[in-house]
Structures are given as C-alpha cells and as structure tokens.
Design a protein around this motif. Structure first.
Motif, mmCIF file in Angstrom:
data_model
loop_
_atom_site.group_PDB
_atom_site.id
_atom_site.type_symbol
_atom_site.label_atom_id
_atom_site.label_comp_id
_atom_site.label_asym_id
_atom_site.label_seq_id
_atom_site.Cartn_x
_atom_site.Cartn_y
_atom_site.Cartn_z
ATOM 1 N N TYR A 163 -12.286 -4.297 -11.663
ATOM 2 C CA TYR A 163 -13.583 -4.264 -10.992
ATOM 3 C C TYR A 163 -13.730 -5.231 -9.814
ATOM 4 O O TYR A 163 -14.837 -5.448 -9.335
ATOM 5 C CB TYR A 163 -14.697 -4.497 -12.022
ATOM 6 C CG TYR A 163 -14.770 -3.361 -13.020
ATOM 7 C CD1 TYR A 163 -15.084 -2.076 -12.596
ATOM 8 C CD2 TYR A 163 -14.479 -3.566 -14.363
ATOM 9 C CE1 TYR A 163 -15.121 -1.008 -13.492
ATOM 10 C CE2 TYR A 163 -14.516 -2.515 -15.270
ATOM 11 C CZ TYR A 163 -14.842 -1.240 -14.826
ATOM 12 O OH TYR A 163 -14.870 -0.176 -15.717
ATOM 13 N N VAL A 164 -12.614 -5.792 -9.333
ATOM 14 C CA VAL A 164 -12.692 -6.585 -8.116
ATOM 15 C C VAL A 164 -13.002 -5.638 -6.952
ATOM 16 O O VAL A 164 -12.617 -4.462 -6.968
ATOM 17 C CB VAL A 164 -11.374 -7.355 -7.870
ATOM 18 C CG1 VAL A 164 -10.204 -6.419 -7.641
ATOM 19 C CG2 VAL A 164 -11.525 -8.306 -6.686
ATOM 20 N N ASP A 165 -13.696 -6.142 -5.921
ATOM 21 C CA ASP A 165 -14.130 -5.271 -4.824
ATOM 22 C C ASP A 165 -13.077 -5.117 -3.724
ATOM 23 O O ASP A 165 -13.403 -4.853 -2.564
ATOM 24 C CB ASP A 165 -15.440 -5.792 -4.222
ATOM 25 C CG ASP A 165 -15.324 -7.220 -3.704
ATOM 26 O OD1 ASP A 165 -14.267 -7.850 -3.930
ATOM 27 O OD2 ASP A 165 -16.285 -7.709 -3.085
ATOM 28 N N ARG A 166 -11.841 -5.273 -4.062
ATOM 29 C CA ARG A 166 -10.721 -5.027 -3.155
ATOM 30 C C ARG A 166 -9.658 -4.234 -3.925
ATOM 31 O O ARG A 166 -9.523 -4.388 -5.153
ATOM 32 C CB ARG A 166 -10.107 -6.348 -2.662
ATOM 33 C CG ARG A 166 -11.031 -7.176 -1.780
ATOM 34 C CD ARG A 166 -11.196 -6.550 -0.404
ATOM 35 N NE ARG A 166 -11.949 -7.428 0.490
ATOM 36 C CZ ARG A 166 -13.260 -7.404 0.654
ATOM 37 N NH1 ARG A 166 -13.983 -6.540 -0.075
ATOM 38 N NH2 ARG A 166 -13.853 -8.212 1.496
ATOM 39 N N PRO A 167 -8.877 -3.402 -3.231
ATOM 40 C CA PRO A 167 -7.857 -2.607 -3.940
ATOM 41 C C PRO A 167 -6.744 -3.477 -4.514
ATOM 42 O O PRO A 167 -6.292 -4.434 -3.876
ATOM 43 C CB PRO A 167 -7.323 -1.664 -2.862
ATOM 44 C CG PRO A 167 -7.674 -2.302 -1.561
ATOM 45 C CD PRO A 167 -8.935 -3.070 -1.798
ATOM 46 N N ARG A 181 -7.692 -8.260 2.185
ATOM 47 C CA ARG A 181 -7.919 -6.813 2.097
ATOM 48 C C ARG A 181 -7.509 -6.240 0.741
ATOM 49 O O ARG A 181 -7.982 -5.178 0.357
ATOM 50 C CB ARG A 181 -7.130 -6.099 3.203
ATOM 51 C CG ARG A 181 -7.612 -6.444 4.594
ATOM 52 C CD ARG A 181 -6.664 -5.971 5.675
ATOM 53 N NE ARG A 181 -6.653 -4.518 5.804
ATOM 54 C CZ ARG A 181 -5.891 -3.863 6.687
ATOM 55 N NH1 ARG A 181 -5.070 -4.541 7.477
ATOM 56 N NH2 ARG A 181 -5.937 -2.554 6.756
ATOM 57 N N GLY A 182 -6.623 -6.912 0.045
ATOM 58 C CA GLY A 182 -6.197 -6.387 -1.243
ATOM 59 C C GLY A 182 -5.077 -7.206 -1.847
ATOM 60 O O GLY A 182 -4.610 -8.202 -1.269
ATOM 61 N N LEU A 183 -4.634 -6.767 -3.034
ATOM 62 C CA LEU A 183 -3.663 -7.524 -3.835
ATOM 63 C C LEU A 183 -2.563 -6.611 -4.352
ATOM 64 O O LEU A 183 -2.829 -5.509 -4.845
ATOM 65 C CB LEU A 183 -4.380 -8.177 -5.022
ATOM 66 C CG LEU A 183 -3.528 -8.957 -6.033
ATOM 67 C CD1 LEU A 183 -2.969 -10.227 -5.397
ATOM 68 C CD2 LEU A 183 -4.349 -9.294 -7.274
ATOM 69 N N VAL A 184 -1.333 -7.092 -4.251
ATOM 70 C CA VAL A 184 -0.170 -6.465 -4.893
ATOM 71 C C VAL A 184 0.255 -7.367 -6.048
ATOM 72 O O VAL A 184 0.284 -8.593 -5.899
ATOM 73 C CB VAL A 184 1.001 -6.294 -3.900
ATOM 74 C CG1 VAL A 184 2.287 -5.902 -4.632
ATOM 75 C CG2 VAL A 184 0.659 -5.262 -2.839
ATOM 76 N N VAL A 195 -2.078 -0.523 -0.753
ATOM 77 C CA VAL A 195 -3.267 -1.378 -0.598
ATOM 78 C C VAL A 195 -3.933 -1.106 0.745
ATOM 79 O O VAL A 195 -5.160 -0.908 0.831
ATOM 80 C CB VAL A 195 -2.892 -2.874 -0.706
ATOM 81 C CG1 VAL A 195 -4.053 -3.757 -0.254
ATOM 82 C CG2 VAL A 195 -2.496 -3.227 -2.131
ATOM 83 N N LEU A 196 -3.133 -1.084 1.810
ATOM 84 C CA LEU A 196 -3.677 -0.890 3.153
ATOM 85 C C LEU A 196 -4.317 0.483 3.300
ATOM 86 O O LEU A 196 -5.362 0.629 3.956
ATOM 87 C CB LEU A 196 -2.580 -1.090 4.198
ATOM 88 C CG LEU A 196 -1.996 -2.511 4.289
ATOM 89 C CD1 LEU A 196 -0.816 -2.553 5.242
ATOM 90 C CD2 LEU A 196 -3.061 -3.515 4.715
ATOM 91 N N ALA A 197 -3.704 1.498 2.682
ATOM 92 C CA ALA A 197 -4.254 2.854 2.755
ATOM 93 C C ALA A 197 -5.595 2.941 2.027
ATOM 94 O O ALA A 197 -6.544 3.566 2.523
ATOM 95 C CB ALA A 197 -3.261 3.854 2.169
ATOM 96 N N LEU A 198 -5.693 2.322 0.858
ATOM 97 C CA LEU A 198 -6.944 2.328 0.106
ATOM 98 C C LEU A 198 -8.036 1.592 0.876
ATOM 99 O O LEU A 198 -9.189 2.029 0.931
ATOM 100 C CB LEU A 198 -6.738 1.679 -1.267
ATOM 101 C CG LEU A 198 -5.941 2.498 -2.297
ATOM 102 C CD1 LEU A 198 -5.544 1.621 -3.484
ATOM 103 C CD2 LEU A 198 -6.752 3.697 -2.772
#
Length: 799
Positions: free
Chosen positions: A575-579, A527-530, A695-698
């Motif tokens: 520009y990656v398609d995940r937050p 879902r995303g990256l920190v 990340v989860l909110a985005l």
C-alpha cells in the motif's frame, strides 16, 4: 540484435535436443531433425509399421524430444514448452530449414559428415538465414570452406555448454568470412533472448573454456598419480577451497562423461603443434582403461565414483588409482584447508591455500601455477583479451574467478617470483605486465574496471548496458541507508533498490526495519522501488534459528511482535503510494515469497524455485503469504459465486500444504506465484534492469495505490472440506499425525475460520488468524524438532 522467430536444430542427440529445448524455453518455434532410421525396432514391427511410415522416419527426432520430459534436471521450463518443438527428418523435411531464421548443426563430431551436411543445407538455404555449428572443437572454417561466399558470411560456431538451460556460457566462433553484423547480432540475441553469457572465441582447437578447462583437468589427473593421491582426496582440494564447484575435479569428470573428456583431450592433442602441449593432453592409461571397460561416469553408473548398496543403505565408493578397486571415500586433511574455510574473501582463501607448505597447499599451488601459465601463454592464440578467458572459465566451468583474476588474487609479483625459482617459463603477456610497472591484470575504480592487454594497453572492461552492479554503485556512494541485513541503493532514474545481504538473505528484524525505511524514503522522494540482490539466492525465508530460539524459550510476546512487524512490513509494500517491483531468482522460499507477493509486479528470473515451504519445518506462512495467495486465486471471482470459491481455496491449500516449489518461472505461473502481467527475464544479469523498467513503466502510466479488499471466505463448511481431504491422506498413510495438525491450522486460516460460508472478511482479519496459527504451531514440540532438523541437516524431517 538478430531477429529469430523460428529455428531448426539438426541432430536430436542429447545436446541437439537440449538446444532445441532451450530455444523453446525462449519462446522460439523450433524444428528438430535427424536422419531416417534404417531398421525397425521390435515395437515398430509389432505395430505393423514399415520404414516408410512417418512415425518410423521421425523416430530419432521424436525420441530426442521425448527425452526432454525424462531428464533431470529438466532441460525445459515447462511441459507445454515442448509444444514449440516440431520433429522431422532430413529426407522429408529438409526444405523446412529454408523457413528458419537460424539453423544449428549438432551432429556427430566428424568433419567430413559435417561438410556433407552443410552442402545439403545450402541447397535449401535462403539469403539471410544464419547457420551455425555446435561443435566443441572441429574447425569452423573447414566445415564450410567449399560453400559459397554468401553462405560463409552467415556461418559461425555457436558452442553451447551442457546442459544448455543451466550453463551460462555460449562461445561464438566467427571465421574470417563471417559478417561482423551477424556476430554482433547473434551476441546480442543470445545474451538477451537466450540468457547467455557470450564470449567471442577464435577458431582454434576446443576454443577457450574447454581448451583451458581440459588442460587443468589433465594436469590435476597427472599430479594425482604422481603424488599417489586418490580422486576423493584431490576433490577435497580442488572444489570450493579453490573457488571451484563442489563437484571439484573427478566428480565433474563423472558428470561430463569420461568418454567425452577423452574425445576432447584427443582433439586438442591432434591439432596443436608444440610437443610440450601435445604431451600435456596425452590421456593417462588409467583413463583409457576405464573407458574401455565402460566405466564412463554417472551415465554408466560408475566412473571415479560408484554408488553401492550396503547394510546401512547406499554408500558412494571411490576408485583407487593403484589397485583399480573401489574403496570407501576419505578426505585429505591439511591445515591449509581449514584456513581457507575460515577466510572471509576469495583472495584470502586462495592465498591461504596455494602458499601453504602442506599436502593440500602444494597440490593446489602446482595445478594453479600450471593453469595460470597455460592461460597466459595461449593469448592471443585462443582469445584477444584476458576478459574473454576469465568469463569463459567462470561461465563455462563455474569457477568463482577466472585465471587472471586468480593471478591478481594470489599476487602476480609474488607468484611469478616463485614460478621462476621453480624453473617455469613466464609468458610474454605476464613479463610485459611486470615490466610496465603494473602489479595486477585488472585495475578497478568506482567508475570502471580496466584490463591489461598485450602491448601494455589498459582497456575498459565493457559491461552489458542492462547490467546494474550494486557493489559498484555502493563504491560510488549511492547507498541511501544500510544495516547488517540490507541496504537501500539509488540505481538511477529516481528508483531505489532494496538489497538483502544477510546470511543466505534470511529475513530478520534488520531486513524488516530496512523495508519499513525503504517504503518511507521511496514515498517521499523517489519514483519507485526494486527489491533484488546479487546473492546466490533471492531469499531462503525468515531466520529460522531466531524463530526456534524464541519458541524454545517460550518468549511468545517477542515472537508475536516479530510476526506482527513482518506482516506490517509486507502490508506497507502493498500500500505504499509508489510502485514496488520484486526481482526474485533461484531459491525464493517462504518469507522470500511473502516479500514478493504484495509487490505491484514481479520481474522474475527464468530460473525461479519459488514456494511457500513452511509446512516442511512444522509451520505455516506467517508474513501474509496465505492471505496473498487467496487474493491471487480469487482475483476476478464473484464473491457471491460460492460454488467457484471452494475449488480455488482447495488449490491454495494444496500448494501451501504440500510445500510446492516451482522448477522455473513458467511453472510459478501455474501456482499463481506469478501473474500474467508479471515479467520473466532470461538473463539474470539483466534482472534488476528489467525490474527497474517495470517501475518506470508503472510510474509513467500514472500509478495508483491498490485499495484494500474484502475477501470472500468459504468459512466453516470449506474448513471441514479441507480437513476431510487431509484426513483422507492421513488414513492412506501419505501424511503423519503432525502433518494433519499443520494441515488443520492451515485449513482454518484459508477458510477464514468458522464464519458462515461466503462471509466477506478484511485482510487484517486473515492476518490475525494466520499469526495465531503460526504461533500455535511454533509452540508444538514436533514443529520445533522439524525446525532443529532443518537447521542441522538442511532437509525436512517428517515426524
């Protein structure tokens, strides 16, 4: 969690004002009160003021607030932070205490005066208001024993460590009458809102950290006199070699203030019963003599150390305990100190030192032994568990390991056997541990840590629910991919964390490769990256040694490829398609900033020293930092509005050319390293958790990839404007010829080259001219001198 929107601090001395400052840092409106002056100052007389004028009556509190702007390091995040602090006095403004959610007393350490004050506070107190004392050692119960039961149920000790902004420890000291909900609510509030590490202490002399810390300092002082050593020689042993701060023992005493140390020692000695313990806290004659002479340490200009001017500049001298004269410093040299430096872990380092049979080893063993025995003997008097003691010493005295962690590191069985041979009495807690067949105070598994308690019970060490421990996740097999410079770790909820772990978290090819892999992995499966880590600093920039070596070898194709790959990796983050959310903290410099800027959000630690500092090493940002700063400053600006563009470009130029670094996350907003939508976390232990929530909110909001932008540039006209400004600084002597050359290259990049003013250029164009300027400067001999100087001296060269 306690709901505190407004606070009051009584006492505007150094500590009281600093507490008010930190409450304001946390966004809490605070009224700062002190007594009414009894005499006019000469300035007040000259202005024709009287003792009835408000300016005079509030003078002491106002002076405390004004001190916040002068002290270094600053107690406040930003000048505007102090706007949340209102000043007053205890005669005209006492009723304002009844409007606060939390009242903190921080006045003189005198029981009768405190008791009298709390009687006045109760006159305006309203049910529900929390009241606390910041005392460092006076009995919390005794202060309010005459107050009503309801008042006492809302009263507790809240002992901040100085300076409150920077020191993590907050000791909360309840009494038998304090409501459990008040204790738990204040603990949760202090951790999340104030960013503190909270330890619950008992109402005993000097509580936990100062009780053990001052004992350790006393033992060290007495051993120094016994062994005929100097403060400088002792500090060679008791600093980083033992996992303590660089200030070690005697530089720490100078920073704390010798008068303060004497006061705290006397307080313990006067309030403990055991004759042996009383003797341990007797202040040596030398120390009392120094206080009588006014040699109080840093605040008086001399203590154990003294800075003097010489023909060669400034020199720091040290006090010789025998002659009581100042002499040049010297270090204690011993094989064990060299072995400790070469050790890979703190456990190996401590064992190499304390078991060595040389001067440093014997000294380290003695003071370690005494502190460990004292800490164990004080349980359960000062705390119910070893975890509270260890945390108090780590957070309050900045030790790498607490006493019981040190004991585990050096081996409980081995050290106890030696202590017994030396005739020491082993505390019941330690005897119980060994009798139970256990060999350490802590037992760790990938899932949890357990700690030994009196009675032989093992209990799980509870961590805050907002703590994400990357090392533990690694032990649990959550690593997706890893190399020498970075790891990609699953932190739950389909979110990954990219952790840097290269030396100083400097960016080189291995980290760039891991960024590229992270982007691909997240895009396909998560879902995303920190981007965050648990290092001392988030990232100090690119690997300068590597850049210098390639430049000196004139390996331009390789250096060009390195910069291209760095730029490409930063573009992939954007520009990656995940937050993607960056979680920077402490030193976030150069390449560390360039990693953060392209991310969708930044969740920053409140302690953030962020800046593009490349000009200091003769370069300009090469990983897209110039382009990203232009995008931030031009966000929302009409490209056709040429009049508005130049001032914004000027701001970017000034920020990068002068290598401006924020002194807090709040100040980072001024430079637009942080945007309005970026978050700030007060407690660094919660930083990765908060970044993950971003990340989860985005993702939940239906994240969409940002579209590439055309950037309006000021072109040739703006380029000449920027160069003219830099030329004026050159002519005024503010910058060198080489600074001017660097400024010219930077101006060219930020202006978009010599295209017509108002031209819309794409991001790749800006990256290309940025890379060309970077490579050009890397080839300059004076830039290489700057890089070399930074690598060897760790400070900039202005050549």
């Amino acid at each position: 969690m306690a709901r505190i929107k407004k606070a009051a601090v009584i006492g505007a001395g150094v500590m009281g004002a600093a507490i008010a400052g930190h409450l304001a840092n946390a966004g809490i409106r605070t009224v700062l009160l002190d007594i009414v002056p009894k005499e006019l100052t000469e300035k007040e007389k000259a202005k024709g003021l009287t003792l009835e004028d408000k300016a005079v009556r509030n003078r002491i509190a106002r002076t405390g607030k004004e001190r916040l702007f002068k002290e270094k390091p600053s107690p406040i995040f930003h000048k505007k932070t102090a706007d949340l602090i209102e000043v007053g006095n205890l005669e005209d403004d006492l009723e304002k205490l009844g409007e606060a959610d939390w009242v903190i007393e921080a006045i003189i350490e005198n029981l009768e005066i405190k008791q009298s004050l709390f009687a006045k506070v109760e006159e305006v107190w309203k049910p529900g208001i929390i009241v606390s004392s910041n005392t460092s050692g006076i009995s919390i119960h005794e202060m309010v024993k005459e107050r009503s039961a309801e008042f006492r149920s809302h009263f507790l000790g809240t002992h901040f460590f100085n300076p409150p902004r920077y020191m993590k420890l907050l000791e909360i000291i309840p009494t038998e009458d304090t409501s459990d909900s008040i204790v738990s609510g204040m603990k949760a509030f202090s951790e999340s809102v104030l960013g503190k590490g909270v330890v619950t202490a008992k109402d005993t002399p000097n509580f936990i950290a100062n009780r053990i810390g001052v004992y350790g300092l006393q033992v060290t002082f007495q051993k120094m006199l016994e062994d005929g050593l100097g403060p400088d020689e002792v500090d060679s042993v008791t600093g980083r070699a033992m996992g303590r701060p660089k200030s070690a023992t005697f530089r720490t005493l100078d920073l704390v203030g010798l008068d303060t140390f004497v006061h705290v020692s006397d307080n313990v000695r006067e309030n403990v019963e055991e004759p042996e313990e009383k003797k341990a806290f007797e202040v040596p004659d030398l120390l009392r003599e120094m206080v009588e002479k006014g040699w109080l340490g840093s605040k008086s200009g001399q203590g154990f150390f003294k800075k003097v001017k010489t023909d060669k500049g400034k020199e720091i001298l040290v006090l010789d305990p025998e002659t009581k004269e100042y002499r040049p410093r010297r270090k204690l040299k011993a094989p064990s100190l060299e072995m400790a430096k070469r050790a890979k872990t703190m456990k190996e380092q401590l064992r190499a030192l304390v078991y060595a049979d040389d001067a440093a080893g014997r000294f380290a063993w003695y003071i370690t032994k005494k502190v460990l025995l004292y800490s164990a003997a004080r349980i359960p008097e000062i705390a119910d568990d070893i975890v509270s003691v260890d945390r108090a010493m780590r957070w309050g005295f900045n030790w790498d390991l607490g006493p019981f962690q040190v004991w585990d590191a050096i081996g409980v069985e081995k050290s106890v056997a030696r202590m017994k041979e030396e005739g020491e009495t082993i505390p019941p807690l330690v005897e119980e541990l060994l009798a139970s067949g256990k060999k350490s105070f802590y037992e760790e598994s990938p899932e949890e840590i357990q700690a030994f308690h009196l009675g032989g019970e093992l209990r799980k060490v509870e961590e805050h629910p907002k703590t994400i421990d990357l090392a533990r996740l690694k032990e649990q097999g959550k690593v997706i991919k890893s190399n020498r410079g970075a790891s990609l770790i699953d932190i739950g909820d389909d979110v990954l964390c990219l952790e840097f772990h290269s030396p100083k978290n400097a960016i080189a090819a291995d980290i760039i490769q891991m960024i590229q892999h992270s982007v691909k992995e997240v895009s396909e499966n998560y879902r995303g990256l920190v981007i965050g880590n648990h290092g001392d600093n988030f990232c100090v920039g690119a690997n300068l040694m590597l850049i210098l070596m390639e430049a000196q070898d004139q390996n331009w194709p390789e250096l060009d490829l390195m910069v291209r790959q760095f730029q490409k990796a930063m573009g992939s983050l954007r520009y990656v398609d995940r937050p993607v959310v960056a979680a920077p903290f402490n030193m976030t410099l150069g390449g560390g900033v360039e990693v953060s800027l392209p991310c969708d959000r930044i969740q920053a630690s409140s302690e953030l020293y962020m800046g593009l500092v490349e000009t200091g090493v003769g370069l300009i940002p090469g990983g897209g930092g110039n382009k990203e700063m232009l995008l931030r400053w031009m966000d929302g600006v009409d490209p056709k509005d040429r009049i508005s563009l130049q001032p914004l470009v000027n701001k970017v130029f000034e920020t990068i050319a002068m290598a401006k670094v924020s002194t807090s996350a709040e100040e980072a907003r001024d430079y637009r390293f942080l945007r309005r939508e970026d978050g700030i976390t007060m407690n660094r232990d919660h930083l990765l958790y908060d970044a993950k929530q971003q990340v989860l909110a985005l993702d939940a909001a239906g994240y969409r990839v940002p579209k590439p932008r055309k950037v309006p540039v000021v072109g040739e006209t703006g380029y000449n404007t920027l160069r003219l400004g830099a030329y004026g600084m050159l002519q005024s002597g503010y910058i060198s010829e080489h600074d001017y050359k660097i400024a010219g290259k930077l101006a060219y990049v930020l202006a978009g080259g010599t295209v017509p003013e108002g031209t819309l250029v794409d991001e790749q164009y800006l990256l290309d001219i940025e890379r060309e300027a970077f490579l050009s400067l890397a080839g300059e001999p004076k830039s290489q001198q700057r890089m070399q100087y930074m690598l060897t001296k760790n400070k900039p060269l202005r050549n």
